[in-house]
Design an enzyme around this catalytic site. Structure first.
Site, PDB file in Angstrom:
ATOM      1  N   PHE A 123      88.907  14.703 152.760  1.00 41.74           N
ATOM      2  CA  PHE A 123      89.120  13.506 151.928  1.00 41.74           C
ATOM      3  C   PHE A 123      88.501  13.764 150.563  1.00 41.74           C
ATOM      4  O   PHE A 123      87.302  14.027 150.466  1.00 41.74           O
ATOM      5  CB  PHE A 123      88.438  12.315 152.610  1.00 41.74           C
ATOM      6  CG  PHE A 123      88.586  11.003 151.901  1.00 41.74           C
ATOM      7  CD1 PHE A 123      89.773  10.295 151.955  1.00 41.74           C
ATOM      8  CD2 PHE A 123      87.523  10.465 151.189  1.00 41.74           C
ATOM      9  CE1 PHE A 123      89.910   9.062 151.320  1.00 41.74           C
ATOM     10  CE2 PHE A 123      87.640   9.231 150.546  1.00 41.74           C
ATOM     11  CZ  PHE A 123      88.837   8.530 150.617  1.00 41.74           C
ATOM     12  N   LEU A 125      87.572  12.263 147.122  1.00 40.59           N
ATOM     13  CA  LEU A 125      87.364  11.137 146.203  1.00 40.59           C
ATOM     14  C   LEU A 125      86.459  11.569 145.050  1.00 40.59           C
ATOM     15  O   LEU A 125      86.805  11.438 143.880  1.00 40.59           O
ATOM     16  CB  LEU A 125      86.729   9.961 146.963  1.00 40.59           C
ATOM     17  CG  LEU A 125      86.233   8.781 146.128  1.00 40.59           C
ATOM     18  CD1 LEU A 125      87.382   8.131 145.377  1.00 40.59           C
ATOM     19  CD2 LEU A 125      85.528   7.750 146.997  1.00 40.59           C
ATOM     20  N   GLU A 127      84.342  13.302 142.138  1.00 44.08           N
ATOM     21  CA  GLU A 127      84.684  14.255 141.070  1.00 44.08           C
ATOM     22  C   GLU A 127      83.407  14.649 140.336  1.00 44.08           C
ATOM     23  O   GLU A 127      82.388  13.953 140.460  1.00 44.08           O
ATOM     24  CB  GLU A 127      85.673  13.593 140.096  1.00 44.08           C
ATOM     25  CG  GLU A 127      86.947  13.169 140.789  1.00 44.08           C
ATOM     26  CD  GLU A 127      88.039  12.713 139.832  1.00 44.08           C
ATOM     27  OE1 GLU A 127      87.793  12.677 138.604  1.00 44.08           O
ATOM     28  OE2 GLU A 127      89.132  12.403 140.333  1.00 44.08           O
ATOM     29  N   GLY A 131      81.104   9.712 141.166  1.00 41.38           N
ATOM     30  CA  GLY A 131      80.854   9.674 142.608  1.00 41.38           C
ATOM     31  C   GLY A 131      80.716   8.232 143.059  1.00 41.38           C
ATOM     32  O   GLY A 131      81.657   7.633 143.577  1.00 41.38           O
ATOM     33  N   THR A 158      83.934  17.865 151.890  1.00 38.18           N
ATOM     34  CA  THR A 158      83.652  18.410 153.225  1.00 38.18           C
ATOM     35  C   THR A 158      84.947  18.913 153.858  1.00 38.18           C
ATOM     36  O   THR A 158      85.980  18.237 153.786  1.00 38.18           O
ATOM     37  CB  THR A 158      83.015  17.318 154.113  1.00 38.18           C
ATOM     38  OG1 THR A 158      81.826  16.860 153.464  1.00 38.18           O
ATOM     39  CG2 THR A 158      82.664  17.853 155.501  1.00 38.18           C
ATOM     40  N   ARG A 267      50.913  20.780 172.407  1.00 38.47           N
ATOM     41  CA  ARG A 267      50.029  21.475 171.457  1.00 38.47           C
ATOM     42  C   ARG A 267      48.612  20.913 171.543  1.00 38.47           C
ATOM     43  O   ARG A 267      48.427  19.686 171.501  1.00 38.47           O
ATOM     44  CB  ARG A 267      50.592  21.283 170.039  1.00 38.47           C
ATOM     45  CG  ARG A 267      49.771  21.890 168.941  1.00 38.47           C
ATOM     46  CD  ARG A 267      49.969  23.383 168.865  1.00 38.47           C
ATOM     47  NE  ARG A 267      49.311  23.946 167.704  1.00 38.47           N
ATOM     48  CZ  ARG A 267      49.308  25.245 167.439  1.00 38.47           C
ATOM     49  NH1 ARG A 267      49.950  26.107 168.240  1.00 38.47           N
ATOM     50  NH2 ARG A 267      48.692  25.714 166.387  1.00 38.47           N
ATOM     51  N   GLY A 338      53.010  21.141 162.307  1.00 37.43           N
ATOM     52  CA  GLY A 338      52.119  21.975 161.501  1.00 37.43           C
ATOM     53  C   GLY A 338      52.914  23.075 160.809  1.00 37.43           C
ATOM     54  O   GLY A 338      54.032  22.841 160.333  1.00 37.43           O
ATOM     55  N   GLU A 362      78.644   8.749 151.861  1.00 42.33           N
ATOM     56  CA  GLU A 362      79.167   7.421 152.241  1.00 42.33           C
ATOM     57  C   GLU A 362      78.419   6.317 151.518  1.00 42.33           C
ATOM     58  O   GLU A 362      78.069   5.296 152.110  1.00 42.33           O
ATOM     59  CB  GLU A 362      79.099   7.222 153.767  1.00 42.33           C
ATOM     60  CG  GLU A 362      79.922   8.210 154.566  1.00 42.33           C
ATOM     61  CD  GLU A 362      81.419   7.890 154.535  1.00 42.33           C
ATOM     62  OE1 GLU A 362      81.810   6.881 153.925  1.00 42.33           O
ATOM     63  OE2 GLU A 362      82.192   8.671 155.110  1.00 42.33           O
ATOM     64  N   GLU A 366      70.909   3.946 147.182  1.00 44.93           N
ATOM     65  CA  GLU A 366      70.805   2.969 146.084  1.00 44.93           C
ATOM     66  C   GLU A 366      72.058   2.095 146.028  1.00 44.93           C
ATOM     67  O   GLU A 366      71.977   0.889 145.753  1.00 44.93           O
ATOM     68  CB  GLU A 366      70.617   3.679 144.738  1.00 44.93           C
ATOM     69  CG  GLU A 366      69.284   4.389 144.575  1.00 44.93           C
ATOM     70  CD  GLU A 366      69.206   5.697 145.366  1.00 44.93           C
ATOM     71  OE1 GLU A 366      70.260   6.272 145.691  1.00 44.93           O
ATOM     72  OE2 GLU A 366      68.080   6.138 145.665  1.00 44.93           O
TER      73      GLU A 366
HETATM   74  C1  LIG Z   1      77.051  17.417 151.745  1.00 43.05           C
HETATM   75  C2  LIG Z   1      77.947  16.462 151.011  1.00 43.05           C
HETATM   76  C3  LIG Z   1      79.240  16.249 151.490  1.00 43.05           C
HETATM   77  C4  LIG Z   1      80.116  15.388 150.783  1.00 43.05           C
HETATM   78  N1  LIG Z   1      81.400  15.221 151.233  1.00 43.05           N
HETATM   79  C5  LIG Z   1      82.283  14.487 150.487  1.00 43.05           C
HETATM   80  C6  LIG Z   1      83.659  14.395 150.879  1.00 43.05           C
HETATM   81  O1  LIG Z   1      84.072  14.915 151.921  1.00 43.05           O
HETATM   82  N2  LIG Z   1      84.505  13.715 150.063  1.00 43.05           N
HETATM   83  C7  LIG Z   1      84.096  13.105 148.900  1.00 43.05           C
HETATM   84  O2  LIG Z   1      84.915  12.512 148.209  1.00 43.05           O
HETATM   85  N3  LIG Z   1      82.785  13.187 148.513  1.00 43.05           N
HETATM   86  C8  LIG Z   1      81.882  13.857 149.272  1.00 43.05           C
HETATM   87  N4  LIG Z   1      80.565  13.946 148.887  1.00 43.05           N
HETATM   88  C9  LIG Z   1      80.157  13.327 147.641  1.00 43.05           C
HETATM   89  C10 LIG Z   1      79.283  12.083 147.800  1.00 43.05           C
HETATM   90  O3  LIG Z   1      80.043  11.026 148.324  1.00 43.05           O
HETATM   91  C11 LIG Z   1      78.724  11.770 146.397  1.00 43.05           C
HETATM   92  O4  LIG Z   1      77.825  12.815 146.047  1.00 43.05           O
HETATM   93  C12 LIG Z   1      78.014  10.419 146.355  1.00 43.05           C
HETATM   94  O5  LIG Z   1      78.943   9.379 146.453  1.00 43.05           O
HETATM   95  C13 LIG Z   1      77.209  10.238 145.069  1.00 43.05           C
HETATM   96  O6  LIG Z   1      77.986  10.509 143.943  1.00 43.05           O
HETATM   97  P1  LIG Z   1      77.420  11.481 142.805  1.00 43.05           P
HETATM   98  O7  LIG Z   1      76.951  12.736 143.454  1.00 43.05           O
HETATM   99  O8  LIG Z   1      78.459  11.587 141.747  1.00 43.05           O
HETATM  100  O9  LIG Z   1      76.149  10.741 142.241  1.00 43.05           O
HETATM  101  P2  LIG Z   1      76.153   9.587 141.122  1.00 43.05           P
HETATM  102  O10 LIG Z   1      77.138   8.539 141.468  1.00 43.05           O
HETATM  103  O11 LIG Z   1      76.243  10.209 139.789  1.00 43.05           O
HETATM  104  O12 LIG Z   1      74.694   9.008 141.314  1.00 43.05           O
HETATM  105  C14 LIG Z   1      73.533   9.677 140.811  1.00 43.05           C
HETATM  106  C15 LIG Z   1      72.317   8.813 141.118  1.00 43.05           C
HETATM  107  O13 LIG Z   1      72.445   7.553 140.470  1.00 43.05           O
HETATM  108  C16 LIG Z   1      72.337   6.501 141.416  1.00 43.05           C
HETATM  109  N5  LIG Z   1      73.189   5.388 140.994  1.00 43.05           N
HETATM  110  C17 LIG Z   1      74.481   5.444 140.567  1.00 43.05           C
HETATM  111  N6  LIG Z   1      74.912   4.226 140.267  1.00 43.05           N
HETATM  112  C18 LIG Z   1      73.899   3.355 140.519  1.00 43.05           C
HETATM  113  C19 LIG Z   1      73.732   1.939 140.421  1.00 43.05           C
HETATM  114  N7  LIG Z   1      74.715   1.140 139.998  1.00 43.05           N
HETATM  115  N8  LIG Z   1      72.547   1.400 140.789  1.00 43.05           N
HETATM  116  C20 LIG Z   1      71.530   2.200 141.229  1.00 43.05           C
HETATM  117  N9  LIG Z   1      71.638   3.539 141.348  1.00 43.05           N
HETATM  118  C21 LIG Z   1      72.805   4.104 141.001  1.00 43.05           C
HETATM  119  C22 LIG Z   1      72.770   7.109 142.730  1.00 43.05           C
HETATM  120  O14 LIG Z   1      72.258   6.404 143.849  1.00 43.05           O
HETATM  121  C23 LIG Z   1      72.177   8.494 142.603  1.00 43.05           C
HETATM  122  O15 LIG Z   1      70.825   8.447 142.958  1.00 43.05           O
HETATM  123  C24 LIG Z   1      79.667  14.745 149.593  1.00 43.05           C
HETATM  124  C25 LIG Z   1      78.354  14.965 149.141  1.00 43.05           C
HETATM  125  C26 LIG Z   1      77.494  15.801 149.834  1.00 43.05           C
HETATM  126  C27 LIG Z   1      76.107  16.007 149.311  1.00 43.05           C
END
Ligand SMILES: Cc1cc2nc3c(=O)[nH]c(=O)nc-3n(C[C@H](O)[C@H](O)[C@H](O)COP(=O)(O)OP(=O)(O)OC[C@H]3O[C@@H](n4cnc5c(N)ncnc54)[C@H](O)[C@@H]3O)c2cc1C
Length: 379
Positions: A123, A125, A127, A131, A158, A267, A338, A362, A366
């Site tokens: 899936f 979503l 970019e 995110g 993933t 332990r 430890g 998912e 935050e």
């Molecule tokens: C191992 C792994 C597998 C994944 N698999 C998939 C997949 O299969 N398909 C897919 O589409 N995506 C996937 N993802 C992506 C994942 O869903 C995103 O990384 C996630 O949604 C966060 O988006 P971002 O990395 O762009 O962070 P950002 O959205 O840029 O966020 C950066 C930080 O800002 C905080 N933040 C952003 N907006 C706010 C707000 N309004 N208030 C407070 N805090 C905020 C966030 O909590 C975070 O701490 C995967 C990620 C990982 C690590």
């Protein structure tokens, strides 16, 4: 809500546990070392009926409940979070939109082989520049000659390196805001699709990649549920996914706690088992309480889905509590070990790394706090 699982669900839980230990267990070491998901695991899960269990039997599912799904995810997560994530994404994120919004033809072509474990789904979503803020995606689909041409980049996807197709979220009409989005099934073998693997800290046995789409043509039949209005379809998919992934978080937390309790009994230090010192016992007691409360919240959210509701706040509470439980419990458990807790020799080191995953996917923690705050009239 009944606080005890029904006899049927207890039997299902026992079968899920047996499957996870028999089929995931022996594959963990090599899959984690090579950072590859074994494709035969999908086949084994399909044959055992543990892929896409919520889908109808005529499509190869088991017509099971969301509660059964989280129970399954906990059992798999307790053995290996990475392998569990690979199976979970193919079972839900990469198939639910086809089940819920696809045509009979799309279900036959894509869903049925995935549920047999013959194909793998993903899936797309997220970019590089969007995110949490789904509206910020930049991938576009432009109508052309009986189909669509897609351009854009998805990241952290993933299963992408092993997937037969990725469900891609794209704008068909960026001028219409979130109403102008659609979902497309993009086969990874299509011309113009590039898959670039990405290295990560945990869930090593689950493969992720960047998916680059350069003038990728898909036929009209690849569009899922219409060429507009997909934002709602994405949110529905993610909301159930949040409960599903919470099951995996409970599994990681439980495995870490169980191993730490066992270690604390064995332990010795200063002439006694370390578990006899409250400095060791209390953090583990807190962990038990934390898992217990998170599990109740996860079961409640799953039950609400099973009753036909779309519980947004309860889902955020469940994902938040389960994610925090995975992170806190693995941290406390690692300390009990430890120096051994820091070594590759013990699974606790893997659980600690894997748990961080649940802070991000998912919906970050935050984002869930944002949902909960808004329900409180704040934020
Ligand atoms: C191992 C792994 C597998 C994944 N698999 C998939 C997949 O299969 N398909 C897919 O589409 N995506 C996937 N993802 C992506 C994942 O869903 C995103 O990384 C996630 O949604 C966060 O988006 P971002 O990395 O762009 O962070 P950002 O959205 O840029 O966020 C950066 C930080 O800002 C905080 N933040 C952003 N907006 C706010 C707000 N309004 N208030 C407070 N805090 C905020 C966030 O909590 C975070 O701490 C995967 C990620 C990982 C690590």
């Amino acid at each position: 809500m009944d606080f005890r699982l029904s006899d049927d669900l207890q039997q299902f839980q026992a079968a899920a546990r047996e499957f996870a230990q028999r089929e995931l267990g022996p594959r963990v070491e090599e899959a984690e070392r090579t950072e590859r998901t074994p494709l035969d695991l999908f086949k084994a899960a399909g044959e055992a009926g543990f892929l896409g269990i919520r889908y109808p039997e005529e499509l190869g599912g088991s017509g099971a409940s969301c509660l059964a799904e989280v129970i399954l995810r906990e059992e798999m997560g307790a053995v290996c979070s990475g392998l569990a994530a690979a199976l979970s994404v193919s079972s839900h994120l990469g198939t639910y939109p086809i089940h819920a919004f696809g045509t009979e033809e799309q279900k036959k072509t894509y869903l049925v082989p995935v549920l047999k474990g013959e194909k793998v789904s993903a899936f797309g979503l997220t970019e590089p520049n969007a995110g949490s803020d789904v509206r910020g995606i930049q991938t576009k689909a432009v109508a052309r000659d009986g189909g669509w041409v897609l351009n854009g980049t998805k990241t952290f996807i993933t299963n992408a390196p092993i997937a037969d197709y990725v469900i891609v979220v794209a704008y068909t009409d960026p001028t219409a805001g979130i109403e102008g989005m659609a979902l497309f099934v993009v086969e990874t073998s299509a011309p113009g699709v590039g898959i670039n693997r990405i290295k990560k800290m945990g869930n090593l046995s689950s493969e992720i990649a960047e998916v680059v789409l350069q003038d990728v043509f898909v036929a009209d039949e690849a569009c899922l549920g219409g060429d507009r209005g997909a934002f709602k379809r994405v949110m529905t998919t993610l909301n159930i996914g949040r409960v599903v992934v919470s099951g995996g978080a409970l599994g990681v937390a439980r495995a870490a706690l169980d191993s730490a309790v066992e270690y604390a009994k064995d332990r010795t230090a200063f002439g006694n088992a370390i578990g006899s010192y409250q400095g060791v016992a209390f953090p583990l007691a807190r962990s038990h309480a934390q898992i217990d409360s998170a599990r109740l919240a996860v079961y409640r959210a799953a039950t609400l889905f099973d009753e036909g509701h779309n519980p947004v706040q309860e889902t955020s509470v469940a994902k938040y509590l389960a994610g925090e439980a995975a992170i806190d419990v693995t941290d406390r458990a690692m300390r009990v070990f430890g120096g051994y807790g820091y070594m590759r020799e013990y699974p606790i080191e893997r659980h600690y790394r894997d748990a961080r995953y649940f802070a991000i996917v998912e919906g970050t923690q935050e984002i869930h706090l944002r949902v909960i705050s808004r329900q409180l009239g704040l934020g």
